[in-house]
Design a protein around this motif. Sequence first.
Motif, PDB file in Angstrom:
ATOM      1  N   GLU A  28       3.655  13.332  11.856  1.00  0.00           N
ATOM      2  CA  GLU A  28       3.461  14.662  12.475  1.00  0.00           C
ATOM      3  C   GLU A  28       2.548  13.832  13.743  1.00  0.00           C
ATOM      4  OE1 GLU A  28       0.523  16.451  10.183  1.00  0.00           O
ATOM      5  OE2 GLU A  28      -1.216  15.162  10.436  1.00  0.00           O
ATOM      6  N   TYR A  29       1.754  12.973  13.821  1.00  0.00           N
ATOM      7  CA  TYR A  29       1.290  12.214  15.000  1.00  0.00           C
ATOM      8  C   TYR A  29       2.531  11.879  15.834  1.00  0.00           C
ATOM      9  CZ  TYR A  29      -1.835   8.748  17.506  1.00  0.00           C
ATOM     10  OH  TYR A  29      -2.171   7.953  18.480  1.00  0.00           O
ATOM     11  N   ALA A  30       3.396  11.463  15.499  1.00  0.00           N
ATOM     12  CA  ALA A  30       4.426  10.764  16.526  1.00  0.00           C
ATOM     13  C   ALA A  30       5.099  12.078  17.020  1.00  0.00           C
ATOM     14  CB  ALA A  30       5.378   9.908  15.819  1.00  0.00           C
ATOM     15  N   VAL A  55      -3.530   8.822  23.214  1.00  0.00           N
ATOM     16  CA  VAL A  55      -4.406   8.482  22.048  1.00  0.00           C
ATOM     17  C   VAL A  55      -5.410   9.514  21.831  1.00  0.00           C
ATOM     18  CG1 VAL A  55      -3.860   6.082  22.362  1.00  0.00           C
ATOM     19  CG2 VAL A  55      -5.714   7.003  23.515  1.00  0.00           C
ATOM     20  N   LYS A  56      -5.885   9.282  20.674  1.00  0.00           N
ATOM     21  CA  LYS A  56      -7.151  10.249  20.263  1.00  0.00           C
ATOM     22  C   LYS A  56      -8.246   9.620  20.756  1.00  0.00           C
ATOM     23  CE  LYS A  56      -7.753  12.065  16.026  1.00  0.00           C
ATOM     24  NZ  LYS A  56      -7.332  13.589  16.137  1.00  0.00           N
ATOM     25  N   GLY A  57      -9.152  10.608  21.658  1.00  0.00           N
ATOM     26  CA  GLY A  57     -10.339  10.229  21.926  1.00  0.00           C
ATOM     27  C   GLY A  57     -11.492  10.241  20.945  1.00  0.00           C
ATOM     28  N   GLY A 109     -11.985  13.625  19.124  1.00  0.00           N
ATOM     29  CA  GLY A 109     -10.953  13.811  18.156  1.00  0.00           C
ATOM     30  C   GLY A 109      -9.772  14.392  18.906  1.00  0.00           C
ATOM     31  N   GLY A 110     -10.100  14.983  19.928  1.00  0.00           N
ATOM     32  CA  GLY A 110      -9.042  15.288  20.857  1.00  0.00           C
ATOM     33  C   GLY A 110      -8.205  14.288  21.604  1.00  0.00           C
ATOM     34  N   VAL A 111      -7.012  14.515  22.019  1.00  0.00           N
ATOM     35  CA  VAL A 111      -6.408  13.433  22.814  1.00  0.00           C
ATOM     36  C   VAL A 111      -7.067  13.319  24.151  1.00  0.00           C
ATOM     37  CG1 VAL A 111      -4.206  13.231  24.182  1.00  0.00           C
ATOM     38  CG2 VAL A 111      -4.106  14.152  21.989  1.00  0.00           C
TER      39      VAL A 111
HETATM   40  C1  LIG Z   1     -10.704  19.750  15.119  1.00  0.00           C
HETATM   41  C2  LIG Z   1     -10.045  20.755  14.083  1.00  0.00           C
HETATM   42  C3  LIG Z   1     -10.213  22.061  15.072  1.00  0.00           C
HETATM   43  C4  LIG Z   1      -8.512  20.526  14.035  1.00  0.00           C
HETATM   44  O1  LIG Z   1      -7.847  21.671  13.605  1.00  0.00           O
HETATM   45  P1  LIG Z   1      -6.867  21.308  12.201  1.00  0.00           P
HETATM   46  O2  LIG Z   1      -6.362  22.659  11.911  1.00  0.00           O
HETATM   47  O3  LIG Z   1      -7.503  20.594  11.171  1.00  0.00           O
HETATM   48  O4  LIG Z   1      -5.500  20.495  12.457  1.00  0.00           O
HETATM   49  P2  LIG Z   1      -4.495  20.618  13.740  1.00  0.00           P
HETATM   50  O5  LIG Z   1      -3.283  20.050  12.933  1.00  0.00           O
HETATM   51  O6  LIG Z   1      -4.082  22.216  13.860  1.00  0.00           O
HETATM   52  O7  LIG Z   1      -4.786  20.180  15.169  1.00  0.00           O
HETATM   53  C5  LIG Z   1      -4.940  18.543  14.946  1.00  0.00           C
HETATM   54  C6  LIG Z   1      -5.110  18.168  16.596  1.00  0.00           C
HETATM   55  O8  LIG Z   1      -6.278  18.786  17.085  1.00  0.00           O
HETATM   56  C7  LIG Z   1      -6.868  18.202  17.786  1.00  0.00           C
HETATM   57  N1  LIG Z   1      -8.181  17.788  17.925  1.00  0.00           N
HETATM   58  C8  LIG Z   1      -9.192  17.268  17.078  1.00  0.00           C
HETATM   59  N2  LIG Z   1     -10.362  17.219  17.580  1.00  0.00           N
HETATM   60  C9  LIG Z   1     -10.120  18.089  18.706  1.00  0.00           C
HETATM   61  C10 LIG Z   1     -11.405  18.529  19.478  1.00  0.00           C
HETATM   62  N3  LIG Z   1     -12.532  18.066  19.336  1.00  0.00           N
HETATM   63  N4  LIG Z   1     -10.888  18.900  20.509  1.00  0.00           N
HETATM   64  C11 LIG Z   1      -9.812  19.162  20.910  1.00  0.00           C
HETATM   65  N5  LIG Z   1      -8.598  19.102  20.118  1.00  0.00           N
HETATM   66  C12 LIG Z   1      -8.989  18.315  19.079  1.00  0.00           C
HETATM   67  C13 LIG Z   1      -6.020  16.559  17.853  1.00  0.00           C
HETATM   68  O9  LIG Z   1      -5.073  16.586  18.845  1.00  0.00           O
HETATM   69  C14 LIG Z   1      -5.323  16.767  16.539  1.00  0.00           C
HETATM   70  O10 LIG Z   1      -4.003  16.235  16.516  1.00  0.00           O
HETATM   71  P3  LIG Z   1      -3.945  14.487  16.412  1.00  0.00           P
HETATM   72  O11 LIG Z   1      -4.685  14.234  15.306  1.00  0.00           O
HETATM   73  O12 LIG Z   1      -2.544  14.464  16.105  1.00  0.00           O
HETATM   74  O13 LIG Z   1      -4.310  14.019  17.585  1.00  0.00           O
HETATM   75  C15 LIG Z   1     -10.631  20.862  12.736  1.00  0.00           C
HETATM   76  O14 LIG Z   1     -10.211  19.761  12.065  1.00  0.00           O
HETATM   77  C16 LIG Z   1     -12.038  21.128  12.632  1.00  0.00           C
HETATM   78  O15 LIG Z   1     -12.708  19.993  12.824  1.00  0.00           O
HETATM   79  N6  LIG Z   1     -12.729  22.277  12.796  1.00  0.00           N
HETATM   80  C17 LIG Z   1     -14.393  22.429  12.917  1.00  0.00           C
HETATM   81  C18 LIG Z   1     -14.604  22.880  14.058  1.00  0.00           C
HETATM   82  C19 LIG Z   1     -14.231  24.349  14.307  1.00  0.00           C
HETATM   83  O16 LIG Z   1     -13.072  24.712  14.144  1.00  0.00           O
HETATM   84  N7  LIG Z   1     -15.204  25.537  14.721  1.00  0.00           N
HETATM   85  C20 LIG Z   1     -14.858  26.559  14.663  1.00  0.00           C
HETATM   86  C21 LIG Z   1     -15.451  27.079  15.967  1.00  0.00           C
HETATM   87  S1  LIG Z   1     -15.216  28.878  15.977  1.00  0.00           S
END
Ligand SMILES: CC(C)(COP(=O)(O)OP(=O)(O)OC[C@H]1O[C@@H](n2cnc3c(N)ncnc32)[C@H](O)[C@@H]1OP(=O)(O)O)[C@@H](O)C(=O)NCCC(=O)NCCS
Length: 218
Positions: free
Chosen positions: A37-39, A60-62, A65-67
């Motif tokens: 999924e990452y790729a 890359v992920k920073g 957590g985001g790219v």
């Molecule tokens: C980070 C989060 C939103 C990711 O959502 P998810 O449904 O678990 O996963 P998804 O597959 O949809 O998304 C994953 C992608 O989110 C991105 N992502 C992770 N952290 C992120 C951040 N801080 N900012 C932006 N994008 C982020 C990454 O690109 C990741 O993909 P990758 O791991 O391949 O690089 C979720 O895990 C989380 O931590 N949620 C808690 C915070 C939240 O949602 N608060 C609600 C506010 S109203």
Amino acid sequence: MLPRGVVAREAHGDVEAPLHPREAAQIAKAVPKRRAEYATVRHLAREALGELGIGDAVLVKGEGGGVDWPRNVVGALTHCDGYRGAVVGYRMGVRTVGIDAEPHLPLPDKVLPTVSVESERDVLAGRPDDGLHWDRLLFCAKEATYKAWNPITGRWLGFEDAEITFDLAGRTDDGAEGTFRSRILIDGRAADGGAPIAAFDGHWRITDGLIVTSIAVV
Ligand SMILES: CC(C)(COP(=O)(O)OP(=O)(O)OC[C@H]1O[C@@H](n2cnc3c(N)ncnc32)[C@H](O)[C@@H]1OP(=O)(O)O)[C@@H](O)C(=O)NCCC(=O)NCCS
């Protein structure tokens, strides 16, 4: 679901896609499903970036957590069973984006209270059963909200820190679509030099067993 200037790519399965050595190193210890999924989302993101005229970006992920997108780009990724999606745009035209995808199924038991505020639960409880899983849609809208919020504020946003309201634009053969507003309930100060964030407006669509939500601030 997205304005002009935002390019999206999606897929419903994984593709064999080469990774940059830094990306490969980042994901080397993950299980095969996660590596795939990452790729795949990075392949989709590079295709979308290509449409903007940007080639060979390293994604890359920073630390947050985001790219770590190229400096002049904003973007967001999502993956769930049966769906991978990537959106990108030039920062000069698009302040931030957030997308999320979820299976169109009810949230597991006891999850709703942990991802919602009372007013959202009241609205959900008052909805007639129309075959749409509004609880999961709420969760999906909140995840897109976080992905739009975090890159421009550098801060955490909890599920209790935003209140989502939905509009239903119409039903389709196998789902529905509409808009939503995420009202930010905490200090909306941003770190990108832009105005504080009071709310995000987004779109949602349910089709083919999937919920997809998107936010783009232009
Ligand atoms: C980070 C989060 C939103 C990711 O959502 P998810 O449904 O678990 O996963 P998804 O597959 O949809 O998304 C994953 C992608 O989110 C991105 N992502 C992770 N952290 C992120 C951040 N801080 N900012 C932006 N994008 C982020 C990454 O690109 C990741 O993909 P990758 O791991 O391949 O690089 C979720 O895990 C989380 O931590 N949620 C808690 C915070 C939240 O949602 N608060 C609600 C506010 S109203």
